[in-house]
Motif scaffolding. Structure first.
Motif, PDB file in Angstrom:
ATOM      1  N   ALA A  77       0.816  -1.216   0.000  1.00  0.00           N
ATOM      2  CA  ALA A  77       0.000   0.000   0.000  1.00  0.00           C
ATOM      3  C   ALA A  77       0.848   1.264   0.000  1.00  0.00           C
ATOM      4  N   GLY A  78       2.160   1.122   0.184  1.00  0.00           N
ATOM      5  CA  GLY A  78       3.034   2.285   0.170  1.00  0.00           C
ATOM      6  C   GLY A  78       3.053   3.054   1.463  1.00  0.00           C
ATOM      7  N   LEU A  79       2.565   2.441   2.559  1.00  0.00           N
ATOM      8  CA  LEU A  79       2.568   3.137   3.844  1.00  0.00           C
ATOM      9  C   LEU A  79       3.937   3.087   4.509  1.00  0.00           C
ATOM     10  N   VAL A  80       4.664   1.992   4.333  1.00  0.00           N
ATOM     11  CA  VAL A  80       6.004   1.842   4.896  1.00  0.00           C
ATOM     12  C   VAL A  80       6.896   1.221   3.834  1.00  0.00           C
ATOM     13  N   SER A  81       8.192   1.355   4.023  1.00  0.00           N
ATOM     14  CA  SER A  81       9.141   0.764   3.092  1.00  0.00           C
ATOM     15  C   SER A  81       9.504  -0.642   3.545  1.00  0.00           C
ATOM     16  N   ALA A  82       9.983  -1.446   2.595  1.00  0.00           N
ATOM     17  CA  ALA A  82      10.378  -2.819   2.918  1.00  0.00           C
ATOM     18  C   ALA A  82      11.552  -2.842   3.881  1.00  0.00           C
ATOM     19  N   ALA A  83      12.475  -1.880   3.754  1.00  0.00           N
ATOM     20  CA  ALA A  83      13.622  -1.827   4.661  1.00  0.00           C
ATOM     21  C   ALA A  83      13.175  -1.595   6.095  1.00  0.00           C
ATOM     22  N   MET A  84      12.153  -0.765   6.289  1.00  0.00           N
ATOM     23  CA  MET A  84      11.665  -0.520   7.647  1.00  0.00           C
ATOM     24  C   MET A  84      11.062  -1.778   8.245  1.00  0.00           C
ATOM     25  N   VAL A  85      10.355  -2.568   7.449  1.00  0.00           N
ATOM     26  CA  VAL A  85       9.798  -3.833   7.943  1.00  0.00           C
ATOM     27  C   VAL A  85      10.919  -4.769   8.389  1.00  0.00           C
ATOM     28  N   ILE A  86      12.005  -4.798   7.618  1.00  0.00           N
ATOM     29  CA  ILE A  86      13.148  -5.650   7.983  1.00  0.00           C
ATOM     30  C   ILE A  86      13.771  -5.177   9.295  1.00  0.00           C
ATOM     31  N   VAL A  87      13.954  -3.874   9.436  1.00  0.00           N
ATOM     32  CA  VAL A  87      14.568  -3.325  10.648  1.00  0.00           C
ATOM     33  C   VAL A  87      13.718  -3.624  11.870  1.00  0.00           C
ATOM     34  N   VAL A  88      12.415  -3.407  11.775  1.00  0.00           N
ATOM     35  CA  VAL A  88      11.529  -3.641  12.914  1.00  0.00           C
ATOM     36  C   VAL A  88      11.468  -5.130  13.252  1.00  0.00           C
ATOM     37  N   SER A  89      11.443  -5.979  12.254  1.00  0.00           N
ATOM     38  CA  SER A  89      11.381  -7.424  12.497  1.00  0.00           C
ATOM     39  C   SER A  89      12.653  -7.920  13.177  1.00  0.00           C
ATOM     40  N   PHE A  90      13.811  -7.486  12.683  1.00  0.00           N
ATOM     41  CA  PHE A  90      15.065  -7.923  13.286  1.00  0.00           C
ATOM     42  C   PHE A  90      15.212  -7.370  14.702  1.00  0.00           C
ATOM     43  N   THR A  91      14.706  -6.157  14.931  1.00  0.00           N
ATOM     44  CA  THR A  91      14.725  -5.586  16.279  1.00  0.00           C
ATOM     45  C   THR A  91      13.895  -6.431  17.238  1.00  0.00           C
ATOM     46  N   ALA A  92      12.723  -6.854  16.792  1.00  0.00           N
ATOM     47  CA  ALA A  92      11.859  -7.680  17.642  1.00  0.00           C
ATOM     48  C   ALA A  92      12.495  -9.030  17.931  1.00  0.00           C
ATOM     49  N   ILE A  93      13.123  -9.633  16.927  1.00  0.00           N
ATOM     50  CA  ILE A  93      13.788 -10.924  17.135  1.00  0.00           C
ATOM     51  C   ILE A  93      14.942 -10.768  18.126  1.00  0.00           C
ATOM     52  N   SER A  94      15.696  -9.696  17.998  1.00  0.00           N
ATOM     53  CA  SER A  94      16.816  -9.465  18.916  1.00  0.00           C
ATOM     54  C   SER A  94      16.332  -9.290  20.344  1.00  0.00           C
ATOM     55  N   ASN A  95      15.146  -8.728  20.506  1.00  0.00           N
ATOM     56  CA  ASN A  95      14.614  -8.502  21.846  1.00  0.00           C
ATOM     57  C   ASN A  95      14.309  -9.803  22.576  1.00  0.00           C
ATOM     58  N   PHE A  96      14.020 -10.860  21.822  1.00  0.00           N
ATOM     59  CA  PHE A  96      13.691 -12.144  22.446  1.00  0.00           C
ATOM     60  C   PHE A  96      14.932 -12.938  22.836  1.00  0.00           C
ATOM     61  N   VAL A  97      16.117 -12.480  22.472  1.00  0.00           N
ATOM     62  CA  VAL A  97      17.345 -13.223  22.765  1.00  0.00           C
ATOM     63  C   VAL A  97      17.722 -13.096  24.233  1.00  0.00           C
ATOM     64  N   VAL A  98      17.386 -11.986  24.871  1.00  0.00           N
ATOM     65  CA  VAL A  98      17.738 -11.763  26.277  1.00  0.00           C
ATOM     66  C   VAL A  98      17.008 -12.786  27.140  1.00  0.00           C
ATOM     67  N   PRO A  99      17.708 -13.516  28.037  1.00  0.00           N
ATOM     68  CA  PRO A  99      17.063 -14.586  28.803  1.00  0.00           C
ATOM     69  C   PRO A  99      15.977 -14.111  29.765  1.00  0.00           C
ATOM     70  N   TYR A 100      16.091 -12.896  30.296  1.00  0.00           N
ATOM     71  CA  TYR A 100      15.130 -12.407  31.291  1.00  0.00           C
ATOM     72  C   TYR A 100      14.241 -11.343  30.663  1.00  0.00           C
ATOM     73  N   ILE A 101      12.932 -11.572  30.730  1.00  0.00           N
ATOM     74  CA  ILE A 101      11.992 -10.674  30.071  1.00  0.00           C
ATOM     75  C   ILE A 101      11.992  -9.291  30.706  1.00  0.00           C
ATOM     76  N   SER A 102      12.329  -9.191  32.001  1.00  0.00           N
ATOM     77  CA  SER A 102      12.352  -7.880  32.647  1.00  0.00           C
ATOM     78  C   SER A 102      13.401  -6.969  32.014  1.00  0.00           C
ATOM     79  N   MET A 103      14.546  -7.535  31.580  1.00  0.00           N
ATOM     80  CA  MET A 103      15.552  -6.718  30.911  1.00  0.00           C
ATOM     81  C   MET A 103      15.160  -6.427  29.468  1.00  0.00           C
ATOM     82  N   SER A 104      14.504  -7.362  28.799  1.00  0.00           N
ATOM     83  CA  SER A 104      14.067  -7.108  27.421  1.00  0.00           C
ATOM     84  C   SER A 104      12.997  -6.019  27.382  1.00  0.00           C
ATOM     85  N   ILE A 105      12.170  -5.940  28.417  1.00  0.00           N
ATOM     86  CA  ILE A 105      11.180  -4.853  28.486  1.00  0.00           C
ATOM     87  C   ILE A 105      11.882  -3.512  28.646  1.00  0.00           C
ATOM     88  N   SER A 106      12.969  -3.486  29.395  1.00  0.00           N
ATOM     89  CA  SER A 106      13.738  -2.240  29.528  1.00  0.00           C
ATOM     90  C   SER A 106      14.242  -1.768  28.175  1.00  0.00           C
TER      91      SER A 106
END
Length: 535
Positions: free
Chosen positions: A404-433
């Protein structure tokens, strides 16, 4: 607590507002059974689960229990059948016994281990709702509290929030006694100390503080107990309630207490000189003090080889900083610092953003908020459809937004990789920080570019340096620098090399194991031949 790690700990000020209802003085029991029952009925509102059983065995008696939290087998087989036997099954008659002697005879006859006497109405209710059966006898100004706790409860199962591939699979459940036993099975030492507190004016929740005497630093033990004993509230329903009452920095995005549902994690922390706080009714146990680097260590690190564990730890640290900074870096570079990108990549990004109506900052904020909504929806949805909603929602919305042209494909990649990286931290309290700080970094990156990101990181580092957890500097062993403790931070040295405990332990007992345990290859016999080959 006076001084830890060379710096004076901050004094905590506790200001309690006066209670609207002053505590009533304890009501003592009398020698009249009817009067004692009247006192109990006067305090007890209508309850369908509280059962009164009346019987006569040369003397009148009453047994009070709460259905559902007691073991019905123990009640029928061990308690009631013993009390109705002539002379409690041990004496010819009870007619010559009165008062304390009669109560002692009943206590000696009951074939159960945990039997104690109570002499106030308040103590009766405390034992009654804690899983004990109360035995009242005519002529006795005291009562017996017989521990027959049981009922339906969740079995010991594998943890759901901190899973491992190699290592113990047991996890805590909601029963405090079971959780204490899981720790005791792993530490068979008389030095394992536990202190029990009753918290919550209404809930009367049992809270246990456990530590290893001689290994834990006494100043830390005293400080934890002091903060726990100063809590005055109506209800304690989870360890999260206690965490907010005793943590050092209530308004910091970084946690200063570790919570875990793994017994092996608690045992490892106790062996390092830390203190654990268990709460009845929750599988999550608090560990104090907490250091920043501890949130990137998994219990599985100590069950794998040192080289594999070190590689995984470095991955976790990198993923943590990526989850905080990657969207902000993308915004700042595409908005202010295009010269930092290679020309082909810059042309590709410009082509993708040609039809996007929003600047990079608005685009990133919309995508991040959308993903946070999807994440929260996946958690709150029924378990059968929650994962499907999250995956399908992310794929469909991401693809549709790009087309639809609302966001770019590169932004989707950046946000997705950011979310995946957030799940790597063993303790959710630090990932929320990291999730909270990410939005602040995006604002700084969108406003001032890389200069804003660097300024934000400096503020984060200054804040981390100012934090304390029960008097211990949060950034130990980096600041203050302790070279001997760096063997178990970014990398994990082999087990035989970690000779000393961390600085949170008792200074008189920092040695964990003996030196010189490094395995060496067997030496060849003199002459170069092998033993027994005839050469």
């Amino acid at each position: 607590m006076n001084v830890l790690n060379g710096k004076p700990a901050k004094k905590r000020k506790h200001k309690h507002a006066p209670r609207t209802e002053p505590k009533k003085p304890p009501q003592p029991l009398t020698e009249s059974l009817d009067q004692n029952l009247s006192l109990i009925h006067g305090e007890l509102v209508e309850n369908v689960d509280v059962t009164f059983r009346y019987m006569t065995n040369e003397v009148r008696m009453a047994v009070i229990l709460v259905e559902g939290i007691v073991d019905a087998g123990k009640i029928d087989r061990d308690l009631l059948q013993t009390l109705v036997k002539p002379g409690f099954g041990q004496r010819d008659n009870l007619s010559g016994l009165t008062g304390d002697a009669l109560l002692t005879a009943a206590a000696d006859a009951v074939p159960l281990g945990m039997v104690k006497t109570v002499n106030t109405v308040e103590a009766i209710f405390s034992g009654l709702f804690g899983g004990s059966a109360i035995v009242l006898i005519e002529g006795c100004s005291q009562a017996l509290a017989v521990n027959v706790s049981g009922g339906e409860q969740r079995a010991v199962e594998e943890t759901t929030t901190q899973t491992v591939i190699r290592g113990p699979k047991e996890g805590f459940n909601e029963n405090l006694r079971t959780n204490l036993s899981l720790v005791r099975r792993r530490i068979k030492s008389p030095k394992l100390a536990s202190k029990m507190l009753l918290m919550g004016e209404v809930t009367q929740t049992e809270v246990a503080m456990i530590y290893l005497d001689g290994i834990a630093r006494q100043e830390i033990v005293d400080e934890v107990y002091k903060r726990l004993s100063q809590i005055e509230t109506d209800a304690i329903l989870d360890s999260g309630y206690i965490e907010e009452f005793i943590q050092d920095s209530s308004y910091s995005p970084f946690p200063t207490l570790i919570n875990t549902e793994r017994p092996d994690v608690v045992v490892g922390a106790l062996l390092e000189g830390k203190v654990a706080v268990m709460v009845d009714g929750t599988p999550f146990v608090l560990i104090a003090p907490a250091l920043f680097t501890r949130y990137f260590q998994s219990s599985e690190d100590y069950y794998q080889r040192a080289d594999i564990s070190s590689f995984l730890r470095i991955i976790r640290f990198v993923a943590f900083f990526l989850s905080m900074l990657l969207p902000a870096l993308y915004i700042s570079i595409t908005t202010f610092h295009q010269e930092m990108l290679p020309t082909p990549l810059l042309i590709s990004l410009a082509a993708q953003r040609e039809g996007v109506p929003f600047p990079a900052f608005i685009e990133a904020i919309l995508m991040e908020l959308t993903f946070e909504v999807l994440r929260e929806a996946g958690v709150r949805m029924p378990r059968a459809i929650g994962p499907a909603i999250s995956i399908v929602g992310a794929l469909v919305l991401g693809q549709a937004a790009v087309q639809a042209g609302l966001v770019s494909a590169a932004m989707v990649i950046v946000v997705s990789f950011t979310a995946i990286s957030n799940f790597v931290v063993p303790y959710i309290s630090m990932s929320i920080s990291a999730r909270l700080i990410r939005f602040a970094m995006m604002i700084l990156g969108g406003s001032f570019g890389l200069f804003g990101i660097m300024s934000g990181m400096m503020l984060v580092l200054i804040h981390l340096e100012s934090l304390r957890s029960f008097g211990v500097p949060y950034m130990t062993p980096f600041s203050p620098l302790r070279l001997s403790e760096l063997k178990d931070v970014l990398i994990r040295a082999p087990q035989w090399a970690m000779i000393h405990r961390p600085s949170t332990s008792n200074p008189a007992n920092t040695k964990r194991q003996s030196k010189g345990q490094q395995p060496l290859p067997p030496q060849q016999p003199e002459g170069g031949g092998q033993e027994g080959d005839g050469s």
